[in-house]
Scaffold this motif. Structure first.
Motif, PDB file in Angstrom:
ATOM      1  N   GLY A 294       0.836  -1.189   0.000  1.00  0.00           N
ATOM      2  CA  GLY A 294       0.000   0.000   0.000  1.00  0.00           C
ATOM      3  C   GLY A 294       0.872   1.240   0.000  1.00  0.00           C
ATOM      4  N   GLY A 377      -3.592   1.404   3.782  1.00  0.00           N
ATOM      5  CA  GLY A 377      -3.243   2.704   3.251  1.00  0.00           C
ATOM      6  C   GLY A 377      -2.652   3.527   4.387  1.00  0.00           C
ATOM      7  N   SER A 459      -6.863  -2.806  -0.410  1.00  0.00           N
ATOM      8  CA  SER A 459      -5.895  -3.241  -1.418  1.00  0.00           C
ATOM      9  C   SER A 459      -6.254  -2.781  -2.821  1.00  0.00           C
ATOM     10  CB  SER A 459      -5.771  -4.769  -1.403  1.00  0.00           C
ATOM     11  OG  SER A 459      -7.028  -5.388  -1.654  1.00  0.00           O
ATOM     12  N   ASN A 463      -7.200   3.950  -5.829  1.00  0.00           N
ATOM     13  CA  ASN A 463      -8.000   4.082  -4.627  1.00  0.00           C
ATOM     14  C   ASN A 463      -9.447   4.379  -4.973  1.00  0.00           C
ATOM     15  OD1 ASN A 463      -6.005   3.757  -2.523  1.00  0.00           O
ATOM     16  ND2 ASN A 463      -5.133   5.698  -3.204  1.00  0.00           N
TER      17      ASN A 463
END
Length: 494
Positions: A294, A377, A459, A463
């Motif tokens: 990430g 993230g 994941s 995004n």
């Protein structure tokens, strides 16, 4: 989204069937403020216009953003029935390093109305759209003040103040230049998505039980929600519709195991990129490998083909302290100087860990998750961080440390062997999808109440708006190739 549903209403199919649905039209969203004088939308604090927001008081700017985001959703949806959103600003949970930004959820749930599937819970705004009538119209207030409300929202009035994510208030501009602040446009766009139905609705994820038909309790024989129709657990080989409560409970904490199977989402899932991977090379047998990673909202951007360097570890923290949360010891500084430091998540912010590693001479940082699930993230902000930072899963963090240890004997007399990392991608897998290309829902272990199952998995790449974190690269487009929010809502019936 809210952790619990405060109010549940039932209405028979007979009443809803009295009116036809009519022709579809663009949605209309009405915003009701519940803030008292001087608070929230009524805050008279003078401010300068910012980023396309012309408001001259804090309250005016907050409402301007709210109306702006509501207009985005109006254009994205169709419904003949007005959508009523009740909005307020209030103190929500926060500390100096973390905060609840806000929450939203459907206020009323419905089943067995004209236009809906029998024996299935729907959020009110969607139920109204399908039935063509306002199902709560004329209902007496139950004392909550929200009897006829479709969506209830609340946002953190203290954000950015001392003790509440210090120095990071909501940015109220429309241009995305939020700097060290929190982009309110994207936060609100996300939360209204939950209110419109992007949520598991009637299932208590901690038990797997569903709301009973009379709306009184969570029970093993409760009714399913429309959301459950498209949830498939790859480990159990079952849809949530066909699971017991115990099986749903287990599925909610099955990292990377729960896929969405709705046809509109599947049609757009090709937008997901090849999985970004951290490629580790070592002379030690079995130590090389590829690990999904990430990215961070701070530091320089990273990309496929970028070299990182030799990997290094630091000492375990003392009890109650977080690894990398304080200035590195002399031994840890020597270990990471000129190398990429692997640091466990926990206790302090990601940017704090990265800055401490940078101060110790590290040339990069890998944050290993401290719970099962995908690489997280990495939120946070620090403009002084100049080294790249990525994240890996908890299990992959263990493998990376093993690779470092296994590599030591494969060096020279004067220099121990090392494991080196670089960034690449794996075109055989789509980021945030299962082996069949079906996007994954967020199912970390342990459970995150109010967040698990009701978001896309972290994941996903690029995004997505409806991940549990608000990423800096989001926009206002809700359809592929930018996003999958509208396709999921269309699967539900929007």
């Amino acid at each position: 989204m809210q952790k619990t549903f405060k109010k549940t209403l039932l209405r028979s199919a007979v009443l809803a069937a009295l009116c036809g649905a009519g022709l579809a039209q663009a949605a209309t969203i009405v915003i009701q403020s519940r803030d008292p004088a001087g608070v929230g939308f009524n805050d008279p604090t003078p401010v300068a216009p910012v980023g396309g927001n012309p408001g001259t008081t804090l309250g005016e700017q907050r409402m301007y953003v709210y109306r702006y985001v509501a207009d985005v959703w109006e254009k994205a949806l169709d419904s003949n029935v007005t959508i009523t959103v009740n909005a307020g600003w209030q103190a929500l949970t926060c500390t100096s390093s973390s905060a609840t930004l806000g929450s939203a959820s459907p206020w009323n749930l419905w089943h067995d109305f004209a236009g809906g599937d029998p024996g299935t819970w729907y959020p009110q705004a969607l139920a109204n759209k399908l039935s063509g009538v306002n199902l709560s119209e004329g209902m007496p207030d139950d004392g909550s003040g929200y009897a006829g409300v479709d969506i209830k929202t609340q946002f953190n009035v203290n954000l950015g103040q001392p003790g509440c994510l210090d120095g990071s208030p909501f940015y109220l501009g429309l241009d995305g230049n939020f700097g060290t602040g929190v982009n309110f446009v994207e936060t609100l766009l996300h939360e209204l998505g939950h209110g419109l139905g992007f949520t598991v609705l009637s299932v208590q994820t901690s038990t797997g039980k569903r709301i009973s038909a009379d709306g009184s309790v969570y029970a093993d024989d409760g009714l399913p929600s429309i959301w459950e129709r498209y949830m498939f657990d790859n480990t159990a080989g079952k849809s949530w519709l066909n699971m017991t409560s115990a099986e749903r409970k287990a599925s909610a904490i099955n990292p990377l195991g729960l896929a969405w199977t709705g046809p509109n989402v599947l049609a757009g899932a090709g937008m997901l990129a090849a999985t970004p991977v951290l490629k580790v090379a070592s002379s030690a047998p079995g130590a090389s490998g590829q690990y999904p990673y990430g990215t961070a909202s701070f530091g320089p951007a990273v990309s496929s083909g970028q070299g990182l360097g030799a990997l290094a570890t630091i000492a375990a923290p003392a009890a109650g302290q977080g690894q990398g949360c304080t200035a590195f010891s002399a031994a840890d500084t020597a270990a990471v100087s000129g190398k990429v430091a692997i640091i466990d998540r926990g206790v302090c912010g990601f940017a704090v860990k990265a800055k401490n590693a940078q101060n110790a001479g590290a040339i990069g940082v890998i944050i290993a998750n401290n719970v099962a699930g995908a690489a997280p993230g990495l939120g946070g902000s620090d403009p002084t961080i100049t080294i790249p930072t990525v994240s890996v899963s908890q299990a992959d963090g263990v493998k990376l440390r093993s690779a470092i240890t296994a590599s030591i004997p494969y060096g020279t007399r004067s220099k121990p062997g090392v494991a080196t990392g670089s960034l690449s991608s794996d075109p055989s897998r789509r980021a945030g999808a299962d082996a069949l290309g079906r996007p994954l829902l967020y199912t970390p272990n342990p459970l995150v109440p109010g967040s698990s199952v009701s978001h896309w998995d972290v994941s996903a790449s690029p995004n997505l708006l409806m991940e549990p974190n608000i990423s800096p690269d989001l926009g206002l487009v809700l359809v592929p190739p930018k996003d999958l929010t509208k396709p999921l809502l269309k699967d539900l019936g929007w």
